[in-house]
Design a protein around this motif. Structure first.
Motif, short mmCIF file in Angstrom:
data_model
loop_
_atom_site.label_atom_id
_atom_site.label_comp_id
_atom_site.label_asym_id
_atom_site.label_seq_id
_atom_site.Cartn_x
_atom_site.Cartn_y
_atom_site.Cartn_z
N ALA A 114 4.73 -91.16 69.16
CA ALA A 114 3.86 -90.51 68.17
C ALA A 114 2.63 -91.35 67.84
O ALA A 114 1.59 -90.81 67.44
CB ALA A 114 4.64 -90.21 66.89
N LEU A 115 2.73 -92.67 67.97
CA LEU A 115 1.60 -93.54 67.67
C LEU A 115 0.50 -93.42 68.73
O LEU A 115 -0.64 -93.83 68.49
CB LEU A 115 2.06 -94.99 67.57
CG LEU A 115 2.84 -95.37 66.30
CD1 LEU A 115 3.43 -96.76 66.45
CD2 LEU A 115 1.94 -95.30 65.07
N VAL A 124 8.29 -97.63 62.58
CA VAL A 124 6.93 -97.13 62.76
C VAL A 124 6.45 -96.29 61.57
O VAL A 124 5.33 -95.79 61.58
CB VAL A 124 6.81 -96.27 64.05
CG1 VAL A 124 7.08 -97.11 65.28
CG2 VAL A 124 7.73 -95.05 64.00
N GLY A 125 7.28 -96.16 60.55
CA GLY A 125 6.98 -95.27 59.44
C GLY A 125 5.67 -95.58 58.74
O GLY A 125 4.82 -94.69 58.54
N PHE A 160 2.12 -93.43 58.65
CA PHE A 160 1.64 -92.96 57.35
C PHE A 160 0.19 -93.36 57.12
O PHE A 160 -0.65 -92.53 56.73
CB PHE A 160 2.54 -93.52 56.25
CG PHE A 160 2.17 -93.08 54.87
CD1 PHE A 160 2.14 -91.74 54.53
CD2 PHE A 160 1.85 -94.01 53.88
CE1 PHE A 160 1.79 -91.33 53.24
CE2 PHE A 160 1.52 -93.61 52.60
CZ PHE A 160 1.49 -92.26 52.28
N VAL A 161 -0.14 -94.62 57.38
CA VAL A 161 -1.51 -95.10 57.19
C VAL A 161 -2.46 -94.35 58.13
O VAL A 161 -3.59 -94.02 57.75
CB VAL A 161 -1.58 -96.62 57.43
CG1 VAL A 161 -3.03 -97.10 57.47
CG2 VAL A 161 -0.82 -97.36 56.33
N ARG A 162 -1.99 -94.05 59.31
CA ARG A 162 -2.82 -93.29 60.26
C ARG A 162 -3.11 -91.89 59.72
O ARG A 162 -4.25 -91.42 59.79
CB ARG A 162 -2.11 -93.20 61.61
CG ARG A 162 -2.82 -92.30 62.61
CD ARG A 162 -2.11 -92.29 63.94
NE ARG A 162 -2.52 -91.14 64.73
CZ ARG A 162 -2.07 -90.88 65.94
NH1 ARG A 162 -1.19 -91.69 66.51
NH2 ARG A 162 -2.47 -89.81 66.60
N TRP A 163 -2.11 -91.21 59.16
CA TRP A 163 -2.34 -89.88 58.59
C TRP A 163 -3.29 -89.95 57.39
O TRP A 163 -4.14 -89.10 57.22
CB TRP A 163 -1.01 -89.24 58.20
CG TRP A 163 -0.22 -88.73 59.36
CD1 TRP A 163 -0.69 -88.07 60.45
CD2 TRP A 163 1.20 -88.87 59.56
NE1 TRP A 163 0.34 -87.78 61.32
CE2 TRP A 163 1.51 -88.25 60.81
CE3 TRP A 163 2.23 -89.44 58.83
CZ2 TRP A 163 2.80 -88.19 61.31
CZ3 TRP A 163 3.52 -89.38 59.33
CH2 TRP A 163 3.81 -88.77 60.55
N ALA A 183 8.14 -81.16 67.57
CA ALA A 183 8.89 -82.40 67.36
C ALA A 183 8.53 -83.42 68.44
O ALA A 183 8.59 -83.10 69.64
CB ALA A 183 10.39 -82.13 67.36
N ILE A 184 8.16 -84.61 68.02
CA ILE A 184 7.84 -85.69 68.96
C ILE A 184 9.02 -86.66 68.99
O ILE A 184 9.38 -87.25 67.97
CB ILE A 184 6.57 -86.45 68.53
CG1 ILE A 184 5.38 -85.49 68.39
CG2 ILE A 184 6.25 -87.55 69.53
CD1 ILE A 184 4.13 -86.15 67.83
N GLU A 185 9.61 -86.83 70.17
CA GLU A 185 10.77 -87.70 70.31
C GLU A 185 10.61 -88.58 71.54
O GLU A 185 10.31 -88.09 72.63
CB GLU A 185 12.05 -86.86 70.44
CG GLU A 185 13.33 -87.68 70.60
CD GLU A 185 13.53 -88.68 69.47
OE1 GLU A 185 13.45 -89.91 69.74
OE2 GLU A 185 13.74 -88.24 68.32
N MET A 186 10.78 -89.90 71.36
CA MET A 186 10.65 -90.81 72.49
C MET A 186 12.00 -91.25 73.05
O MET A 186 12.05 -91.90 74.10
CB MET A 186 9.81 -92.03 72.10
CG MET A 186 10.41 -92.95 71.08
SD MET A 186 9.27 -94.31 70.66
CE MET A 186 9.01 -95.08 72.27
#
Length: 281
Positions: free
Chosen positions: A100-101, A124-125, A129-132, A71-74
């Protein structure tokens, strides 16, 4: 299975509240969270990446399903609540503090296949998504990616754009970039009242799985092509694509009327056009 206190009590005990600046909206309904965790199928023993777990509502459901979660949490405020989950599910949860970015997800997951499940922060959704969808940075034409599926919460409007078909206002660049080498479906809708605080819009879960990549197509070129075509979606293709060398001539060569608008062009036609331009390049 660990006995956990209700999530509302955990949030109250840690003095947590959803941050508007971070695009947070918390989900408390355990049954709904279990349904979301079940969308990709059996997760027992599988690696899962979760972005923006917050206090850990969906995280709990993933752990109950037997997943091994990274889990990535900032938001540092949420880390103590997530640490309690680490203790309750020994060896199943790893929490990474960060953005996460800015992280290399494939490296983070040890270069092993993983599923992505997230109630994504609204702000950031789409970028994530585009990155994945683009695959690994620097190797966009290497497909399939390490992720085996994406099960993601979006604003309903964004979700509809991802699964849209040609001819409507929802159809655009996001649909083409998703569907040209992936299968996407709207898995479920989530009413705004399910969240705390309730957002102003409805939400939906999108499930995406990699599909076979068409041969002879450069992924970066397809991205540029769709950006140009839909960047001026009200204009005819002969106008919107005139900045891409060879594009208008390629349209005529493969039988696509240059007077059409981008929203009428199917995913397959965009792929054919990108293949023609790739061959020329």
């Amino acid at each position: 299975m660990a006995e956990l206190p209700p999530l509302r009590k955990v949030i109250a005990r840690h003095g947590l509240s959803a941050s508007k600046a971070l695009g947070q909206n918390f989900l408390f309904d355990e049954q709904l969270l279990d349904r979301i965790a079940a969308v990709p199928g059996d997760l027992a023993g599988k690696q899962v990446l979760e972005v923006g777990p917050g206090p850990g509502g969906l995280t709990r459901a993933l752990l109950r399903a037997g997943a091994r979660v990274t889990a990535i949490e900032m938001d540092r405020r949420c880390l103590p609540a997530l640490a309690e989950l680490e203790d309750a599910f020994p060896g199943q949860l790893r929490v990474i503090e960060g953005d996460a970015l800015k992280l290399d997800h494939a490296e983070l997951m040890g270069g092993e296949p993983f599923a992505v499940l997230s109630n994504l922060p609204y702000n950031v959704g789409t970028a994530l998504f585009v990155r994945w969808l683009a695959g690994a940075k620097g190797s966009e034409n290497a497909w399939p990616p390490l992720w085996t599926s994406l099960t993601l919460m979006f604003q309903q409007e964004v979700a509809q754009r991802i699964v849209a078909q040609p001819g409507g206002s929802a159809y655009g660049r996001l649909a083409v970039l998703t569907q040209w080498r992936s299968r996407a479906k709207l898995a479920m809708k989530v009413h705004r009242s399910a969240f705390t605080p309730p957002p102003k819009v409805m939400s939906a879960i999108v499930h995406v799985e990699p599909a076979e990549m068409p041969e002879g197509v450069d992924a970066r070129l397809l991205e540029r092509l769709t950006e140009a075509a839909f960047g001026q979606r009200r204009k005819m293709l002969r106008q919107s694509l005139k900045g891409m060398p060879g594009a208008v001539a390629a349209l005529e060569a493969i039988g696509i009327d240059p007077q059409r608008r981008a929203e009428t062009v199917t995913v397959g036609e965009f792929v054919t056009l990108a293949r023609a331009l790739t061959a020329e390049g």
